[in-house]
Design a protein around this motif. Structure first.
Motif, PDB file in Angstrom:
ATOM      1  N   VAL A   1      -1.270  15.565  -3.081  1.00 47.87           N
ATOM      2  CA  VAL A   1      -0.762  14.878  -2.004  1.00 47.87           C
ATOM      3  C   VAL A   1      -0.314  13.408  -2.480  1.00 47.87           C
ATOM      4  CG1 VAL A   1      -1.180  13.724   0.161  1.00 47.87           C
ATOM      5  CG2 VAL A   1      -2.048  16.194  -0.260  1.00 47.87           C
ATOM      6  N   LEU A   2       0.817  12.871  -2.265  1.00 53.95           N
ATOM      7  CA  LEU A   2       1.217  11.672  -2.802  1.00 53.95           C
ATOM      8  C   LEU A   2       0.652  10.458  -1.972  1.00 53.95           C
ATOM      9  CD1 LEU A   2       3.360   9.858  -4.522  1.00 53.95           C
ATOM     10  CD2 LEU A   2       4.924   9.993  -2.537  1.00 53.95           C
ATOM     11  N   TRP A   3       0.247   9.428  -2.554  1.00 52.73           N
ATOM     12  CA  TRP A   3      -0.426   8.103  -2.403  1.00 52.73           C
ATOM     13  C   TRP A   3       0.438   7.047  -2.841  1.00 52.73           C
ATOM     14  CZ3 TRP A   3      -5.064   7.248   0.486  1.00 52.73           C
ATOM     15  CH2 TRP A   3      -5.898   8.485   0.628  1.00 52.73           C
ATOM     16  N   VAL A   4       0.675   6.071  -1.984  1.00 57.04           N
ATOM     17  CA  VAL A   4       1.594   4.893  -2.665  1.00 57.04           C
ATOM     18  C   VAL A   4       1.148   3.585  -2.256  1.00 57.04           C
ATOM     19  CG1 VAL A   4       3.793   6.200  -2.054  1.00 57.04           C
ATOM     20  CG2 VAL A   4       3.000   4.848  -0.357  1.00 57.04           C
ATOM     21  N   ARG A   5       1.275   2.727  -3.086  1.00 58.28           N
ATOM     22  CA  ARG A   5       0.889   1.262  -2.872  1.00 58.28           C
ATOM     23  C   ARG A   5       1.965   0.395  -3.545  1.00 58.28           C
ATOM     24  NH1 ARG A   5      -4.370  -1.154  -6.159  1.00 58.28           N
ATOM     25  NH2 ARG A   5      -2.649  -0.843  -7.621  1.00 58.28           N
ATOM     26  N   THR A   6       2.278  -0.502  -2.408  1.00 55.46           N
ATOM     27  CA  THR A   6       3.260  -1.540  -2.452  1.00 55.46           C
ATOM     28  C   THR A   6       2.527  -2.980  -1.894  1.00 55.46           C
ATOM     29  OG1 THR A   6       4.170  -1.579  -0.275  1.00 55.46           O
ATOM     30  CG2 THR A   6       5.195  -0.172  -1.795  1.00 55.46           C
TER      31      THR A   6
ATOM     32  N   GLY B   1      -7.458   5.169   9.612  1.00 61.05           N
ATOM     33  CA  GLY B   1      -8.258   5.791   9.138  1.00 61.05           C
ATOM     34  C   GLY B   1      -8.437   5.847   7.646  1.00 61.05           C
ATOM     35  N   ASP B   2      -8.771   7.129   7.333  1.00 58.52           N
ATOM     36  CA  ASP B   2      -8.860   7.374   5.743  1.00 58.52           C
ATOM     37  C   ASP B   2      -7.292   7.738   4.816  1.00 58.52           C
ATOM     38  OD1 ASP B   2      -7.914   9.844   6.673  1.00 58.52           O
ATOM     39  OD2 ASP B   2      -9.676  11.086   6.111  1.00 58.52           O
ATOM     40  N   ARG B   3      -6.344   7.303   5.586  1.00 59.81           N
ATOM     41  CA  ARG B   3      -4.997   7.419   5.201  1.00 59.81           C
ATOM     42  C   ARG B   3      -4.541   6.034   4.280  1.00 59.81           C
ATOM     43  NH1 ARG B   3       0.176   9.150   8.824  1.00 59.81           N
ATOM     44  NH2 ARG B   3       0.902   9.535   6.593  1.00 59.81           N
ATOM     45  N   LEU B   4      -5.478   5.097   4.462  1.00 56.13           N
ATOM     46  CA  LEU B   4      -5.288   3.799   3.754  1.00 56.13           C
ATOM     47  C   LEU B   4      -6.685   3.635   3.136  1.00 56.13           C
ATOM     48  CD1 LEU B   4      -3.172   1.592   3.244  1.00 56.13           C
ATOM     49  CD2 LEU B   4      -4.450   0.391   4.913  1.00 56.13           C
ATOM     50  N   ASP B   5      -6.732   3.641   1.660  1.00 53.82           N
ATOM     51  CA  ASP B   5      -7.931   3.496   0.970  1.00 53.82           C
ATOM     52  C   ASP B   5      -8.226   1.941   0.641  1.00 53.82           C
ATOM     53  OD1 ASP B   5      -6.441   2.754  -1.361  1.00 53.82           O
ATOM     54  OD2 ASP B   5      -7.222   4.588  -2.319  1.00 53.82           O
ATOM     55  N   GLY B   6      -9.446   1.698   0.184  1.00 54.52           N
ATOM     56  CA  GLY B   6      -9.816   0.275  -0.043  1.00 54.52           C
ATOM     57  C   GLY B   6      -8.917  -0.423  -1.111  1.00 54.52           C
ATOM     58  N   ASP B   7      -8.078   0.297  -2.096  1.00 55.80           N
ATOM     59  CA  ASP B   7      -7.350  -0.203  -2.802  1.00 55.80           C
ATOM     60  C   ASP B   7      -6.002  -0.523  -2.446  1.00 55.80           C
ATOM     61  OD1 ASP B   7      -9.469  -0.067  -4.880  1.00 55.80           O
ATOM     62  OD2 ASP B   7      -8.828   1.975  -5.712  1.00 55.80           O
ATOM     63  N   GLY B   8      -5.688  -0.158  -1.306  1.00 56.32           N
ATOM     64  CA  GLY B   8      -4.385  -0.527  -0.734  1.00 56.32           C
ATOM     65  C   GLY B   8      -3.183   0.456  -0.934  1.00 56.32           C
ATOM     66  N   TYR B   9      -3.731   1.934  -1.262  1.00 53.86           N
ATOM     67  CA  TYR B   9      -2.939   3.204  -1.402  1.00 53.86           C
ATOM     68  C   TYR B   9      -2.901   3.985  -0.114  1.00 53.86           C
ATOM     69  CZ  TYR B   9      -2.497   3.309  -6.489  1.00 53.86           C
ATOM     70  OH  TYR B   9      -1.884   2.739  -7.827  1.00 53.86           O
ATOM     71  N   PHE B  10      -1.761   4.122   0.186  1.00 47.47           N
ATOM     72  CA  PHE B  10      -1.281   4.923   1.810  1.00 47.47           C
ATOM     73  C   PHE B  10      -1.187   6.402   1.292  1.00 47.47           C
ATOM     74  CE2 PHE B  10       1.900   6.484   4.590  1.00 47.47           C
ATOM     75  CZ  PHE B  10       1.014   6.501   5.935  1.00 47.47           C
ATOM     76  N   ARG B  11      -1.948   7.237   2.067  1.00 42.08           N
ATOM     77  CA  ARG B  11      -1.622   8.908   1.965  1.00 42.08           C
ATOM     78  C   ARG B  11      -0.583   9.074   2.883  1.00 42.08           C
ATOM     79  NH1 ARG B  11      -5.418  13.061   1.084  1.00 42.08           N
ATOM     80  NH2 ARG B  11      -4.734  15.018   1.979  1.00 42.08           N
ATOM     81  N   THR B  12       0.770   9.612   2.108  1.00 40.76           N
ATOM     82  CA  THR B  12       1.863   9.777   2.822  1.00 40.76           C
ATOM     83  C   THR B  12       1.747  11.153   3.617  1.00 40.76           C
ATOM     84  OG1 THR B  12       2.888  10.944   0.922  1.00 40.76           O
ATOM     85  CG2 THR B  12       3.142   8.637   0.973  1.00 40.76           C
ATOM     86  N   GLY B  13       0.863  12.077   3.083  1.00 43.60           N
ATOM     87  CA  GLY B  13       0.829  13.364   3.648  1.00 43.60           C
ATOM     88  C   GLY B  13       1.968  14.387   3.186  1.00 43.60           C
ATOM     89  N   ASP B  14       3.016  13.931   2.089  1.00 49.05           N
ATOM     90  CA  ASP B  14       3.570  14.528   1.279  1.00 49.05           C
ATOM     91  C   ASP B  14       3.202  15.145   0.152  1.00 49.05           C
ATOM     92  OD1 ASP B  14       6.089  14.567   3.133  1.00 49.05           O
ATOM     93  OD2 ASP B  14       6.264  12.337   2.551  1.00 49.05           O
ATOM     94  N   ILE B  15       3.373  16.450  -0.124  1.00 52.57           N
ATOM     95  CA  ILE B  15       2.807  17.100  -1.386  1.00 52.57           C
ATOM     96  C   ILE B  15       4.208  16.876  -2.591  1.00 52.57           C
ATOM     97  CG2 ILE B  15       2.319  19.264  -2.489  1.00 52.57           C
ATOM     98  CD1 ILE B  15       1.014  20.187   0.217  1.00 52.57           C
TER      99      ILE B  15
END
Length: 495
Positions: A340-345, A358-372
């Motif tokens: 699953v792709l995570w992105v940070r900008t 919720g857990d789609r954004l982690d403490g490092d600012g990466y966002f879980r896109t939900g795309d494989i």
């Protein structure tokens, strides 16, 4: 920098008769000058302030694609309020759902549209001359957003209820300027282009609003198409001598299938937006029209496009047409469980102040896109499918897009969607919904099954093939898979 400043305090000068918004109409295009657009936006801002609408509160808008709607969102931002687009084509129940969620201070629309609004809010009616009037005061306290939030946009709702996403103007502009710099090869914005920026998606969607902002940012007239039609699109390209434009994948497919179009000259480049583009449709479009197809990738949640192609990429890597492109400067990617792709900008660091993701954004600012996804050796990103769309057939992964590509090889199929339906033994299994080509008879299920077995592993072959007159789609052409799953499940349950 704010969205409001782009129009109300422009960096690029404009002459009095410079077009600001063009609305494409087969019976005659409607043109609003840049100066009239600015004047209308300022009047919207004044009307909101005079009506007592507090800063940082939501202002919902029910207007269709028009100069009115462009004035509405820039005027809302000029009043330091938060713009909430609401598609007037939604049902009353869907409109109530959005308004209940955002709790707006005001709603803008035509007098007829405002009759559909049950919430006790300030009602502001738009008129044909871009004038405005206050109709009703609010009885309850509206929501108040954090400073810098400019828009609350709802996700497409293709797999479930639409979710609200807060977007910051300064962060979106930073991302946008990266794209502009890439497209213009680092050249600064120095003059106002004469070619309009064609926007073939609804201004009720973030993709439509984003591209209007993009047009204003680059100094181009915004050319709105209220409803996409392939022949009308070809007319617009010819009339305004459009050399490059954005377009959603569903529209590319419609152009591919329209026999009445012989040429799209002088079009040279299209940038695909709103969803990954099928390699098959990209190749069909390029082979038929000779137009360069530049794919792209982004999500409402991250503010816009973050991965894309350049013209040079296309010339050097035509073998990679299925990829969505390479990450833009400042975009970081990583791959989590199940690829699953995570992105940070710079944008994602402040994406979710209320913790709604919720857990789609982690403490490092990466966002879980939900795309494989995967990244190849040349840095191109490939989207394999949505995590939510992936069909888990007894532990084996089936990506709908792969099966759909095979089914589109049949001359008897013009459109197709594959979804996972419940199965007592395997958990879920793939089922295909197909639209017959040219309104003909439904293709044989046996023929379609045989075609799939020629190109796919046995576990990827759909267990059933159902013919439909048309697939249920969203405003930008995305298949509403939840509707098909509900339909298949209801059929299993019986009457």
């Amino acid at each position: 920098m704010s969205f409001a400043s782009l129009l109300l305090e422009p960096e690029l000068p404009a002459e009095p008769d410079t077009p600001g918004v063009i609305v494409a109409r087969p019976d005659g295009d409607e043109i609003t000058s840049y100066f009239d657009l600015v004047d209308a936006a300022q009047r919207v801002a004044t009307t909101l302030a005079d009506a007592g609408v507090p800063p940082r509160t939501p202002v919902a808008c029910l207007l269709p694609p028009s100069a009115d709607v462009v004035a509405a969102f820039f005027g809302t931002w000029g009043a330091d309020c938060v713009y909430v687009p609401v598609n007037p084509r939604l049902s009353d129940t869907e409109i109530d759902y959005i308004l209940d969620d955002v709790n707006p201070a005001a709603v803008i629309g035509s007098a007829e549209q405002l009759k559909r609004v049950k919430a006790p809010v300030t009602r502001i009616a738009a008129h044909g001359d871009l004038g405005w009037s206050v109709a009703e005061k609010r009885a309850a306290e509206p929501a108040i957003h954090d400073p810098g939030i400019a828009i609350v946009s709802f996700t497409s709702g293709t797999t479930g209820r639409p979710k609200p996403i807060e977007l910051q103007s300064s962060a979106v502009i930073r991302l946008m300027d990266t794209i502009i710099s890439t497209v213009r090869k680092g050249r600064e914005l120095t003059e106002r282009p004469t070619m309009p920026h064609v926007i073939p998606v609804s201004t009720s969607l973030w993709a439509g609003i984003y591209n209007v902002i993009f047009a204003v940012r680059t100094g181009s007239p915004a050319l709105l198409m209220p409803k996409f039609d392939a022949l009308e699109y070809a007319r617009v390209v010819r009339k305004y001598q459009i050399a490059s434009t954005v377009i959603p994948p569903a529209a590319i497919t419609m152009l591919n299938d329209e026999p009445g179009i012989e040429s799209l000259d002088p079009l040279k480049i299209v940038r695909s937006i709103t969803a990954p583009l099928s390699p098959l449709q990209a190749r069909r479009f390029y082979d038929r029209f000779g137009v360069m197809v530049l794919n792209g990738y982004g999500q409402t949640e991250v503010g816009g496009e973050i991965v894309g192609w350049t013209a040079r990429d296309f010339r050097e890597h035509t073998d990679k047409l299925g990829a969505v492109g390479r990450p833009y400067e400042g975009v970081e990617l990583r791959f989590g469980d199940k690829d699953v792709l995570w992105v940070r900008t710079a944008y994602t660091a402040s994406l979710d102040p209320e913790g709604r993701l919720g857990d789609r954004l982690d403490g490092d600012g990466y966002f879980r896109t939900g795309d494989i996804a995967r990244l190849d050796e040349d840095g191109f990103l490939w989207i394999e499918g949505r995590e939510s769309d992936m069909i888990n057939r007894g532990g084996l992964k089936v990506f709908p897009a792969e099966v759909e590509e095979v089914l589109l090889l049949s001359s008897s199929v013009s459109d197709v969607a594959v979804v996972g339906v419940p199965d007592a033994r395997l958990g879920e299994v793939p089922q295909a919904f197909v639209v017959p080509a040219d309104g003909g008879e439904a293709p044989s299920a046996d023929d379609l099954e045989q075609l799939c077995r020629q190109h796919l592993a046995p576990f990827k072959v759909p267990v059933a093939f159902e013919a439909l007159d048309a697939l249920p789609r969203s405003e930008v052409g995305k298949v509403l898979r939840r509707v098909l799953v509900d339909q298949a499940t209801a059929a299993q349950d019986g009457p």
